[in-house]
Design a protein around this motif. Structure first.
Motif, PDB file in Angstrom:
ATOM      1  N   PRO A   1      36.094  36.510  19.009  1.00 50.85           N
ATOM      2  CA  PRO A   1      36.621  37.784  18.528  1.00 50.85           C
ATOM      3  C   PRO A   1      36.367  38.909  19.545  1.00 50.85           C
ATOM      4  CG  PRO A   1      35.360  36.684  16.812  1.00 50.85           C
ATOM      5  CD  PRO A   1      35.126  35.912  18.067  1.00 50.85           C
ATOM      6  N   GLY A   2      37.363  39.734  19.762  1.00 46.38           N
ATOM      7  CA  GLY A   2      37.226  40.838  20.702  1.00 46.38           C
ATOM      8  C   GLY A   2      37.347  40.432  22.151  1.00 46.38           C
ATOM      9  N   LYS A   3      37.930  39.263  22.416  1.00 49.15           N
ATOM     10  CA  LYS A   3      38.029  38.778  23.792  1.00 49.15           C
ATOM     11  C   LYS A   3      38.879  39.713  24.651  1.00 49.15           C
ATOM     12  CE  LYS A   3      39.480  34.769  26.509  1.00 49.15           C
ATOM     13  NZ  LYS A   3      39.941  33.363  26.463  1.00 49.15           N
ATOM     14  N   ARG A   4      40.000  40.202  24.099  1.00 42.20           N
ATOM     15  CA  ARG A   4      40.862  41.099  24.868  1.00 42.20           C
ATOM     16  C   ARG A   4      40.142  42.404  25.199  1.00 42.20           C
ATOM     17  NH1 ARG A   4      46.269  39.820  25.069  1.00 42.20           N
ATOM     18  NH2 ARG A   4      46.935  38.048  23.776  1.00 42.20           N
ATOM     19  N   PHE A   5      39.328  42.872  24.269  1.00 44.52           N
ATOM     20  CA  PHE A   5      38.575  44.103  24.516  1.00 44.52           C
ATOM     21  C   PHE A   5      37.556  43.897  25.635  1.00 44.52           C
ATOM     22  CE2 PHE A   5      34.742  46.636  23.653  1.00 44.52           C
ATOM     23  CZ  PHE A   5      35.278  47.917  23.803  1.00 44.52           C
ATOM     24  N   VAL A   6      36.850  42.772  25.591  1.00 48.67           N
ATOM     25  CA  VAL A   6      35.864  42.481  26.638  1.00 48.67           C
ATOM     26  C   VAL A   6      36.554  42.304  27.987  1.00 48.67           C
ATOM     27  CG1 VAL A   6      34.109  40.839  27.403  1.00 48.67           C
ATOM     28  CG2 VAL A   6      34.259  41.459  24.989  1.00 48.67           C
ATOM     29  N   ASP A   7      37.706  41.647  27.981  1.00 44.80           N
ATOM     30  CA  ASP A   7      38.450  41.439  29.221  1.00 44.80           C
ATOM     31  C   ASP A   7      38.890  42.777  29.815  1.00 44.80           C
ATOM     32  OD1 ASP A   7      39.684  39.503  31.089  1.00 44.80           O
ATOM     33  OD2 ASP A   7      41.548  40.411  30.387  1.00 44.80           O
ATOM     34  N   ALA A   8      39.331  43.684  28.964  1.00 44.77           N
ATOM     35  CA  ALA A   8      39.716  45.013  29.452  1.00 44.77           C
ATOM     36  C   ALA A   8      38.506  45.817  29.898  1.00 44.77           C
ATOM     37  CB  ALA A   8      40.477  45.765  28.363  1.00 44.77           C
ATOM     38  N   LEU A   9      37.363  45.579  29.266  1.00 42.09           N
ATOM     39  CA  LEU A   9      36.147  46.312  29.600  1.00 42.09           C
ATOM     40  C   LEU A   9      35.679  46.005  31.025  1.00 42.09           C
ATOM     41  CD1 LEU A   9      34.397  48.297  27.953  1.00 42.09           C
ATOM     42  CD2 LEU A   9      32.845  46.391  27.481  1.00 42.09           C
ATOM     43  N   VAL A  10      36.009  44.815  31.508  1.00 45.98           N
ATOM     44  CA  VAL A  10      35.616  44.444  32.870  1.00 45.98           C
ATOM     45  C   VAL A  10      36.236  45.384  33.889  1.00 45.98           C
ATOM     46  CG1 VAL A  10      35.812  42.632  34.618  1.00 45.98           C
ATOM     47  CG2 VAL A  10      35.217  42.043  32.273  1.00 45.98           C
ATOM     48  N   ASP A  11      37.441  45.884  33.608  1.00 41.19           N
ATOM     49  CA  ASP A  11      38.140  46.766  34.544  1.00 41.19           C
ATOM     50  C   ASP A  11      37.726  48.221  34.419  1.00 41.19           C
ATOM     51  OD1 ASP A  11      39.643  44.719  35.676  1.00 41.19           O
ATOM     52  OD2 ASP A  11      41.153  44.827  34.090  1.00 41.19           O
ATOM     53  N   LEU A  12      36.790  48.524  33.536  1.00 44.67           N
ATOM     54  CA  LEU A  12      36.375  49.918  33.349  1.00 44.67           C
ATOM     55  C   LEU A  12      35.884  50.566  34.636  1.00 44.67           C
ATOM     56  CD1 LEU A  12      35.910  52.269  31.399  1.00 44.67           C
ATOM     57  CD2 LEU A  12      33.631  51.325  30.921  1.00 44.67           C
ATOM     58  N   PRO A  13      35.078  49.900  35.469  1.00 41.14           N
ATOM     59  CA  PRO A  13      34.662  50.554  36.723  1.00 41.14           C
ATOM     60  C   PRO A  13      35.816  50.920  37.639  1.00 41.14           C
ATOM     61  CG  PRO A  13      33.230  48.701  36.239  1.00 41.14           C
ATOM     62  CD  PRO A  13      34.363  48.630  35.257  1.00 41.14           C
ATOM     63  N   PHE A  14      36.958  50.217  37.525  1.00 45.51           N
ATOM     64  CA  PHE A  14      38.114  50.586  38.329  1.00 45.51           C
ATOM     65  C   PHE A  14      38.726  51.899  37.862  1.00 45.51           C
ATOM     66  CE2 PHE A  14      39.052  45.898  39.437  1.00 45.51           C
ATOM     67  CZ  PHE A  14      38.257  46.004  40.571  1.00 45.51           C
ATOM     68  N   ALA A  15      38.762  52.104  36.555  1.00 41.35           N
ATOM     69  CA  ALA A  15      39.418  53.288  35.988  1.00 41.35           C
ATOM     70  C   ALA A  15      38.500  54.495  35.899  1.00 41.35           C
ATOM     71  CB  ALA A  15      39.967  52.949  34.594  1.00 41.35           C
ATOM     72  N   LEU A  16      37.201  54.257  35.777  1.00 45.15           N
ATOM     73  CA  LEU A  16      36.250  55.351  35.587  1.00 45.15           C
ATOM     74  C   LEU A  16      35.900  55.993  36.929  1.00 45.15           C
ATOM     75  CD1 LEU A  16      34.584  56.616  33.225  1.00 45.15           C
ATOM     76  CD2 LEU A  16      32.695  55.155  33.966  1.00 45.15           C
ATOM     77  N   PRO A  17      36.013  57.322  37.043  1.00 43.28           N
ATOM     78  CA  PRO A  17      35.581  57.974  38.296  1.00 43.28           C
ATOM     79  C   PRO A  17      34.127  57.651  38.591  1.00 43.28           C
ATOM     80  CG  PRO A  17      36.802  59.505  36.914  1.00 43.28           C
ATOM     81  CD  PRO A  17      36.571  58.271  36.075  1.00 43.28           C
ATOM     82  N   THR A  18      33.825  57.412  39.856  1.00 49.25           N
ATOM     83  CA  THR A  18      32.475  56.975  40.220  1.00 49.25           C
ATOM     84  C   THR A  18      31.436  58.045  39.920  1.00 49.25           C
ATOM     85  OG1 THR A  18      32.895  57.726  42.491  1.00 49.25           O
ATOM     86  CG2 THR A  18      33.299  55.400  41.996  1.00 49.25           C
TER      87      THR A  18
END
Length: 299
Positions: A93-110
Motif C-alpha cells: 500500500p502506498g507504493k506510488r507515493f513512496v516511488d514519487a517520494l524518491v524524486d523529492l530531492p530533485f524537485a525540492l530546492p537545495t
C-alpha cells in the motif's frame, strides 16, 4: 530481385550536422569554461599555486568534501539498492507515493532541504533531541554534511537501478533456488553480476553530485574552518574577498581530483560491464552458479 533498402543511420538525419551541434554545444558549455579556468591559473607561479592548494584550510576542506561525498555515495549505494529492489519486486500500500517520494530531492530546492534538515537534526529538533540523549550531534558537524548529501543523492542510485532490476526475470531466482542455491548465493552469483555496472553508475552519479553540492550543505554544516567547511564554500569565500586567483586555484584542484576519481570509477565500470558481457555469452542464468557452490548448498 528487389533493390536493397537504403541504409539508415538512425531516426535523426545528418550525422555530420548532429556531430557538429554536439561538439559545439560541449565546447561552449564545458570546454571553454574549463579551459578558461585552467588558463587563469597560469597567472600564478607554481609556488603560489602550490601554496594556495596545500594550505591548511584548503586541505581540511578537501578531506571534508571528498570524505563526506564518498560516505554519502556508499550509504546510498547500499540503501538505494534496497529501495529500488523493494519498489520493483514487492507490491504494498502506498507504493506510488513512496516511488514519487524518491524524486523529492530533485524537485525540492537545495536551500530548503538544508534548512529543513538543520531544523530537524538540531539539538532541539524533532530528530536531533533524541540523538542528543546518546551524545550524537548531527547538525553543524561533518556528520550533518553526510546526512544532507545522502538526502540529495539518493534518487541517482534508485533511478539508475530500477530499470535494470525490472529487466531481471523472477524465473532466474527460481532456477537458482531449484538448483539448491541459498539467497546469498543467488544474489552474489546470479543477480549481482547483472546489476553491478548500473550499481556502479548510480554510485558515480551520487558521488559526482555530492562533490559539487552547496545549497543543502551550508545550512547544516556549521561552516567552521578546519572542521566542517567544504571546498565550494571556501571558493565562494575567496570570491567574496575578490581573491579570484585563489578561488580559481582551488577550483582547478577540485577539477583534477574529481577527474581522477571519476576516471578510476569509470574504468571499474567498464571492466565490470565487459566481464559481465563475456561471462553471459552462451551461459544460461542457472549456470552462473559454480558447481562447487551448488554442492555446498545441497544438503
Amino acid at each position: 530481385m528487389f533493390p536493397a533498402p537504403a541504409k539508415r543511420d538512425g531516426v535523426l538525419p545528418g550525422f555530420r550536422l548532429g556531430l557538429g551541434y554536439t561538439l559545439t554545444y560541449l565546447t561552449l558549455l564545458v570546454l571553454i569554461p574549463l579551459g578558461g579556468m585552467i588558463l587563469m591559473t597560469g597567472k600564478l607561479s607554481w609556488s603560489d599555486f602550490w601554496g594556495i592548494a596545500t594550505a591548511e584550510r584548503a586541505l581540511a576542506s578537501y578531506r571534508v568534501t571528498f570524505g563526506a561525498s564518498l560516505a554519502a555515495a556508499a550509504v546510498n549505494a547500499l540503501f538505494g539498492l534496497i529501495v529500488a529492489w523493494v519498489l520493483v519486486r514487492y507490491p504494498f500500500p502506498g507504493k506510488r507515493f513512496v516511488d514519487a517520494l524518491v524524486d523529492l530531492p530533485f524537485a525540492l530546492p537545495t536551500a530548503v532541504a538544508g534548512i529543513t534538515l538543520a531544523t530537524l537534526y538540531a539539538e532541539n529538533g524533532w530528530i536531533g533531541q533524541h540523538l542528543a540523549k546518546f551524545g550524537i550531534k548531527v547538525a553543524f558537524t561533518p556528520l550533518g554534511i553526510v546526512v544532507a548529501l545522502i538526502f540529495v543523492t539518493l534518487p541517482f542510485v534508485v533511478r539508475t537501478l530500477q530499470p535494470v532490476i525490472e529487466d531481471i526475470e523472477a524465473e532466474v531466482e527460481e532456477a537458482a533456488a531449484s538448483l539448491g542455491a541459498t539467497r546469498w548465493q543467488t544474489f552474489t552469483r546470479v543477480l549481482l553480476p547483472g546489476i553491478f555496472p548500473a550499481w556502479l553508475t548510480g554510485f558515480t552519479l551520487a558521488f559526482s553530485r555530492a562533490i559539487g553540492e552547496f545549497g543543502s550543505v551550508i545550512f547544516i554544516a556549521g561552516n567552521m574552518p578546519l572542521i566542517s567547511e567544504i571546498t565550494p564554500l571556501l571558493i565562494i569565500s575567496k570570491l567574496e574577498q575578490y581573491d579570484i586567483l585563489g578561488a580559481t586555484a582551488l577550483a582547478v584542484v577540485m577539477l583534477l581530483i574529481s577527474f581522477v576519481m571519476l576516471l578510476v570509477i569509470n574504468l571499474l565500470q567498464w571492466w565490470a560491464a565487459n566481464r559481465h558481457s563475456k561471462s553471459s555469452e552462451g551461459d544460461a542464468p542457472a549456470e552462473a552458479l559454480a558447481p562447487g557452490a551448488l554442492a555446498e548448498a545441497r544438503p
